[in-house]
Scaffold this motif. Structure first.
Motif, mmCIF file in Angstrom:
data_model
loop_
_atom_site.group_PDB
_atom_site.id
_atom_site.type_symbol
_atom_site.label_atom_id
_atom_site.label_comp_id
_atom_site.label_asym_id
_atom_site.label_seq_id
_atom_site.Cartn_x
_atom_site.Cartn_y
_atom_site.Cartn_z
ATOM 1 N N GLN A 71 -0.960 4.615 -1.451
ATOM 2 C CA GLN A 71 -2.310 4.554 -0.892
ATOM 3 C C GLN A 71 -2.328 4.995 0.577
ATOM 4 O OE1 GLN A 71 -5.131 3.739 -2.720
ATOM 5 N NE2 GLN A 71 -3.688 3.906 -4.416
ATOM 6 N N GLN A 112 -4.619 6.525 2.579
ATOM 7 C CA GLN A 112 -5.795 6.181 3.392
ATOM 8 C C GLN A 112 -5.849 4.696 3.709
ATOM 9 O OE1 GLN A 112 -7.069 8.553 4.912
ATOM 10 N NE2 GLN A 112 -8.811 9.421 3.825
ATOM 11 N N ALA A 113 -5.682 3.870 2.703
ATOM 12 C CA ALA A 113 -5.729 2.417 2.925
ATOM 13 C C ALA A 113 -4.606 1.992 3.871
ATOM 14 C CB ALA A 113 -5.625 1.672 1.595
ATOM 15 N N TRP A 150 -5.669 2.893 7.450
ATOM 16 C CA TRP A 150 -6.704 2.000 7.972
ATOM 17 C C TRP A 150 -6.128 0.633 8.352
ATOM 18 C CZ3 TRP A 150 -11.134 3.237 9.938
ATOM 19 C CH2 TRP A 150 -11.782 4.405 9.517
ATOM 20 N N LEU A 151 -5.299 0.074 7.483
ATOM 21 C CA LEU A 151 -4.709 -1.233 7.799
ATOM 22 C C LEU A 151 -3.736 -1.125 8.968
ATOM 23 C CD1 LEU A 151 -4.511 -4.234 7.199
ATOM 24 C CD2 LEU A 151 -2.785 -3.713 5.457
ATOM 25 N N LEU A 186 0.833 -1.209 0.000
ATOM 26 C CA LEU A 186 0.000 0.000 0.000
ATOM 27 C C LEU A 186 0.865 1.255 0.000
ATOM 28 C CD1 LEU A 186 -2.770 -1.112 2.520
ATOM 29 C CD2 LEU A 186 -3.045 -0.735 0.050
#
Length: 188
Positions: free
Chosen positions: A29, A31-32, A35-36, A24
């Motif tokens: 990425q 945002q991703a 979140w992860l 990611l």
């Protein structure tokens, strides 16, 4: 004894998330990734609590937790460079302090005991919580000060861990503090 406990599975999930976090970050990425990473930190908070409350603590669980921590922290450091290079440039002393606070105690344990130590001291737990909160506050653009303060706490926790490594005669997991180790050694 079974190795497939819920706490061990959560640590394994966190360990397995490290390559995906890296992908990611490489893909840009933001945002991703956040979140992860939040999910990975949540599993870190929960696995130890579950292990103790379910009576499923083990040396394997402590080691798996430490391996997952190392993988998550290493990938997070790389991701910071890839996703937030300006922030890394501006906040390099605090970031370097945090990175070294996780790296140097691990290296000290490897040199002394030929394995990662899994002390999980109260100071380390406090420093990790402060660092995670400070990291997210910083990455969300709210303020850098919580992370800077957490970096100081992380360095103090690292110094305590390295002192524990220096005074222990053999590797142990789940040590409360340097004071507890010294007190136990005086009694023995």
């Amino acid at each position: 004894m079974t190795y497939w406990t819920l706490p061990n599975l959560l640590s394994g999930l966190r360990l397995g998330s490290a390559p995906l976090l890296l992908l990611l970050a490489v893909a840009g990425q933001h945002q991703a990734f956040l979140w992860l990473l939040a999910l990975a930190f949540l599993t870190d908070a929960v696995d130890g609590i579950l292990a103790r409350s379910m009576g499923q603590t083990s040396r394997l669980g402590a080691q798996l937790d430490s391996w997952a921590d190392v993988a998550t922290y290493a990938v997070t450091a790389i991701a910071l460079l890839l996703l937030w290079p300006t922030l890394v440039r501006d906040e390099w002393p605090a970031i370097a302090g945090v990175v070294l606070s996780f790296t140097l105690p691990a290296l000290a344990g490897l040199l002394r005991f030929r394995r990662f130590t899994s002390y999980h001291t109260l100071l380390v737990k406090t420093a990790v919580i402060a660092t995670v909160i400070g990291l997210f506050v910083m990455l969300l653009g709210i303020s850098v000060w919580p992370f800077r303060l957490a970096a100081v706490l992380a360095v103090l926790a690292a110094l305590e861990e390295m002192a524990i490594t220096a005074v222990l005669r053999e590797e142990r997991s789940d040590v409360v503090s340097l004071w507890h180790v010294l007190r136990q050694q005086r009694k023995a």
